[in-house]
Design an enzyme around this catalytic site. Structure first.
Site, PDB file in Angstrom:
ATOM      1  N   THR A 118     -23.502  -5.890  17.374  1.00 37.71           N
ATOM      2  CA  THR A 118     -22.180  -6.495  17.343  1.00 37.71           C
ATOM      3  C   THR A 118     -21.247  -5.537  16.599  1.00 37.71           C
ATOM      4  O   THR A 118     -21.714  -4.607  15.917  1.00 37.71           O
ATOM      5  CB  THR A 118     -22.210  -7.877  16.650  1.00 37.71           C
ATOM      6  OG1 THR A 118     -20.956  -8.526  16.859  1.00 37.71           O
ATOM      7  CG2 THR A 118     -22.495  -7.761  15.156  1.00 37.71           C
ATOM      8  N   HIS A 166      -2.109  -6.442 -33.506  1.00 37.73           N
ATOM      9  CA  HIS A 166      -0.811  -7.097 -33.261  1.00 37.73           C
ATOM     10  C   HIS A 166       0.351  -6.111 -33.434  1.00 37.73           C
ATOM     11  O   HIS A 166       1.481  -6.517 -33.727  1.00 37.73           O
ATOM     12  CB  HIS A 166      -0.608  -8.302 -34.185  1.00 37.73           C
ATOM     13  CG  HIS A 166      -1.706  -9.305 -34.120  1.00 37.73           C
ATOM     14  ND1 HIS A 166      -1.792 -10.272 -33.155  1.00 37.73           N
ATOM     15  CD2 HIS A 166      -2.812  -9.459 -34.906  1.00 37.73           C
ATOM     16  CE1 HIS A 166      -2.872 -11.004 -33.336  1.00 37.73           C
ATOM     17  NE2 HIS A 166      -3.514 -10.525 -34.390  1.00 37.73           N
ATOM     18  N   SER A 289      14.288  13.504 -17.977  1.00 36.01           N
ATOM     19  CA  SER A 289      15.414  12.698 -17.487  1.00 36.01           C
ATOM     20  C   SER A 289      16.376  13.595 -16.722  1.00 36.01           C
ATOM     21  O   SER A 289      16.565  14.759 -17.063  1.00 36.01           O
ATOM     22  CB  SER A 289      16.143  12.039 -18.667  1.00 36.01           C
ATOM     23  OG  SER A 289      17.374  11.477 -18.256  1.00 36.01           O
ATOM     24  N   SER A 290      16.999  13.005 -15.700  1.00 35.14           N
ATOM     25  CA  SER A 290      17.975  13.776 -14.925  1.00 35.14           C
ATOM     26  C   SER A 290      19.295  13.933 -15.673  1.00 35.14           C
ATOM     27  O   SER A 290      20.130  14.755 -15.286  1.00 35.14           O
ATOM     28  CB  SER A 290      18.216  13.088 -13.579  1.00 35.14           C
ATOM     29  OG  SER A 290      18.774  11.796 -13.787  1.00 35.14           O
ATOM     30  N   ASN A 297       9.143  12.110 -21.562  1.00 33.83           N
ATOM     31  CA  ASN A 297       8.665  10.789 -21.184  1.00 33.83           C
ATOM     32  C   ASN A 297       7.165  10.794 -20.878  1.00 33.83           C
ATOM     33  O   ASN A 297       6.649  11.770 -20.324  1.00 33.83           O
ATOM     34  CB  ASN A 297       9.422  10.288 -19.956  1.00 33.83           C
ATOM     35  CG  ASN A 297      10.893  10.072 -20.241  1.00 33.83           C
ATOM     36  OD1 ASN A 297      11.275   9.789 -21.372  1.00 33.83           O
ATOM     37  ND2 ASN A 297      11.724  10.223 -19.222  1.00 33.83           N
ATOM     38  N   SER A 334      -8.182  -7.728   8.931  1.00 31.30           N
ATOM     39  CA  SER A 334      -6.868  -7.108   8.750  1.00 31.30           C
ATOM     40  C   SER A 334      -6.614  -6.736   7.296  1.00 31.30           C
ATOM     41  O   SER A 334      -6.085  -5.651   6.999  1.00 31.30           O
ATOM     42  CB  SER A 334      -5.769  -8.053   9.260  1.00 31.30           C
ATOM     43  OG  SER A 334      -5.894  -9.332   8.659  1.00 31.30           O
ATOM     44  N   GLU A 336      -8.837  -6.099   4.952  1.00 31.40           N
ATOM     45  CA  GLU A 336      -9.721  -5.013   4.513  1.00 31.40           C
ATOM     46  C   GLU A 336      -9.253  -3.645   5.008  1.00 31.40           C
ATOM     47  O   GLU A 336      -9.520  -2.634   4.355  1.00 31.40           O
ATOM     48  CB  GLU A 336     -11.159  -5.275   4.986  1.00 31.40           C
ATOM     49  CG  GLU A 336     -11.856  -6.334   4.145  1.00 31.40           C
ATOM     50  CD  GLU A 336     -13.241  -6.688   4.638  1.00 31.40           C
ATOM     51  OE1 GLU A 336     -13.919  -7.480   3.963  1.00 31.40           O
ATOM     52  OE2 GLU A 336     -13.648  -6.180   5.711  1.00 31.40           O
ATOM     53  N   ARG A 337      -8.555  -3.618   6.123  1.00 28.77           N
ATOM     54  CA  ARG A 337      -8.010  -2.341   6.600  1.00 28.77           C
ATOM     55  C   ARG A 337      -7.018  -1.768   5.579  1.00 28.77           C
ATOM     56  O   ARG A 337      -6.818  -0.558   5.506  1.00 28.77           O
ATOM     57  CB  ARG A 337      -7.322  -2.523   7.953  1.00 28.77           C
ATOM     58  CG  ARG A 337      -8.270  -2.852   9.098  1.00 28.77           C
ATOM     59  CD  ARG A 337      -7.501  -3.156  10.378  1.00 28.77           C
ATOM     60  NE  ARG A 337      -8.337  -3.802  11.377  1.00 28.77           N
ATOM     61  CZ  ARG A 337      -9.020  -3.175  12.327  1.00 28.77           C
ATOM     62  NH1 ARG A 337      -8.949  -1.851  12.400  1.00 28.77           N
ATOM     63  NH2 ARG A 337      -9.751  -3.836  13.198  1.00 28.77           N
TER      64      ARG A 337
END
Length: 468
Positions: A118, A166, A289-290, A297, A334, A336-337
């Protein structure tokens, strides 16, 4: 000229493919090695490999001749995913489309292709083969992470720093101790991968509802021969599909691993803040940063965190694929694809990013020392309380008294040592030298060194027992 034309044509095709790409996993995230395992060509090739293994098993019973198998193998090399797509669009079944193409191109030699099988005998067994390679690639990278961490833990075993709970200063630890906690967590993920590999890397060759009916009384022998050819163990029993619990377990295990990476990345992000600045990503030459030229960062750590969110989100869908109707329905197919390729490519990118992050970590020794003294000795409050108790004061009373002393530290700006040296009750218990020893962070690390050694030994044992 013909060769030149072919090269130009290939480059043009690749360019068109890139222009048509939608999912970032096609071009941005994941290694080429992992991406190849889940490429359409590799999945088709692996499914054909399973079909041919079935033919070889059938040949032992005189149903298929060796020369016919060779013809099928040769003919199958010409089948392309696009051809399968085209035929599937007409007949509505992808595995059947592949089988028809194999049979038509093999002529009479292909009459027994897919005999007794199958679709999910082919799909799930192909998945098992792909999973084996993909899981071992993941394990290889986890082991690399562990080896880097072990090296860092040993190197910084005695580097005393603030331990935080904390988000607040708690007790002194060492950087090596901090890293060793991650070693333990990642070694447990390696254990989980070893375990899930044993459950999910199994073939399924049992026919339409799992009874092997089409092969009569030789079903178990067919299964045994197919698995021997492919180097797999079979599931003990199945429906039309392999049990989906292991698929969900795999997604969960990869998500746990991603979350552990996320935890380490979050650690780096926090400790990289300018007001803490103890550990940093190596970001030389990288634009933060631009518009803000000064920015450095933690973008590698943030990428890990972002991708971990996506991977965790796949767990629910994978769990939902366990309850299928009766001997199976199609609701798993579907999803799992999407899930299977995405979970592996995402964890692959996360692990590669972790390796890069670890290899380029910068340690700010000066700030680690500065932050250790930031609360003016309050980090040693527990040590003082414990020693008061050992001197005869009731523990709860010692807790209350030291709490008052730490309040005085915050009110006056003096160090805890200075406050203690002005307190008659404290001086009735301890000398100045004893207080200096009690309030020295380097003297309150417990069994940190033995715990580091024990954990590293544990991790090395898991690494040694892992098959990659």
């Amino acid at each position: 000229m013909r060769l030149q034309y072919k090269l130009i044509n290939v480059e043009h095709t690749l360019q068109l493919a890139m222009e048509d790409s939608i999912c970032p996993l096609e071009w941005r995230y994941g290694s080429n090695e992992m991406r190849k395992l889940f490429s359409r060509e590799e999945i088709l090739k692996t499914r054909i490999q399973v079909e041919i293994a079935l033919l070889k098993a059938l040949s032992k019973y005189g149903l298929v001749k060796e020369e016919d198998i060779q013809k099928v193998e040769k003919a199958s090399l010409t089948i392309r995913p696009e051809e399968v797509d085209e035929l599937e669009s007409k007949i509505g079944h992808d595995v059947m489309a592949m089988v028809v193409l194999m049979a038509e191109r093999s002529g009479d030699a292909g009459r027994y292709i897919h005999f007794g099988a199958t679709s999910y005998d082919i799909v799930d067994t192909a998945y098992a083969l792909i999973f084996r390679d993909a899981i071992r690639l993941v394990k290889k990278k986890v082991i690399e992470i562990l080896e880097i961490m072990i090296s860092l833990a040993i190197k910084y075993k005695d580097l005393v720093m603030v331990g935080r709970t904390h988000g607040q200063h708690a007790l002194p630890i060492t950087l090596g101790f901090k890293i060793t906690n991650y070693i333990y967590e990642f070694s447990r993920s390696l254990e989980r991968l070893n375990e899930v590999e044993r459950r999910i890397v199994k073939g399924k060759m049992a026919g339409a509802v799992g009874t092997m009916a089409a092969w009569g009384n030789i079903g178990l022998e067919i299964e045994e021969n197919v698995m021997k050819i492919l180097g797999l163990r079979p599931h003990e029993i199945s429906t039309q599909v392999a049990p989906r619990d292991a698929f969900a377990e795999l997604t969960s295990d990869l998500s746990i691993l991603a979350s552990q990476c996320d935890r380490f990345a979050l650690e780096v992000r926090e400790l990289m803040r300018p007001e803490i600045n103890e550990i940093n990503e190596g970001v030389e030459g990288r634009v933060g940063s631009s518009t803000m030229p000064q920015k450095e960062n933690p973008v590698t750590s943030e990428k890990i965190g972002g991708l971990a969110k996506v991977l965790r989100s796949l767990v629910v869908a994978s769990l939902e694929n366990i309850p299928l109707w009766h001997e199976r329905d199609l609701t798993n197919s579907s999803s799992e694809r999407i899930i299977i390729s995405h979970e592996f490519l995402i964890i692959d990118e996360i692990l590669d990013s972790m390796i890069n992050l670890l290899r380029n970590l910068r340690i700010n020794f000066e700030n680690i020392e500065k932050n250790l003294n930031l609360t003016k000795g309050q980090i040693m409050a527990e040590s003082l309380m414990i020693n008061l108790t050992l001197k005869g004061m009731k523990r709860h009373e010692a807790h209350q008294y030291v709490n008052k002393l730490t309040s005085k530290v915050r009110q006056t700006g003096k160090t805890l040592l200075e406050v203690c040296l002005e307190d008659s009750l404290i001086l009735s218990y301890f000398s100045k030298q004893e207080l200096e020893n009690i309030l020295n962070p380097k003297n309150y690390l417990g069994s940190y060194d033995k715990l580091i050694e024990r954990t590293i030994s544990y991790a090395k044992g898991i690494i040694k027992g892992s098959e990659i």
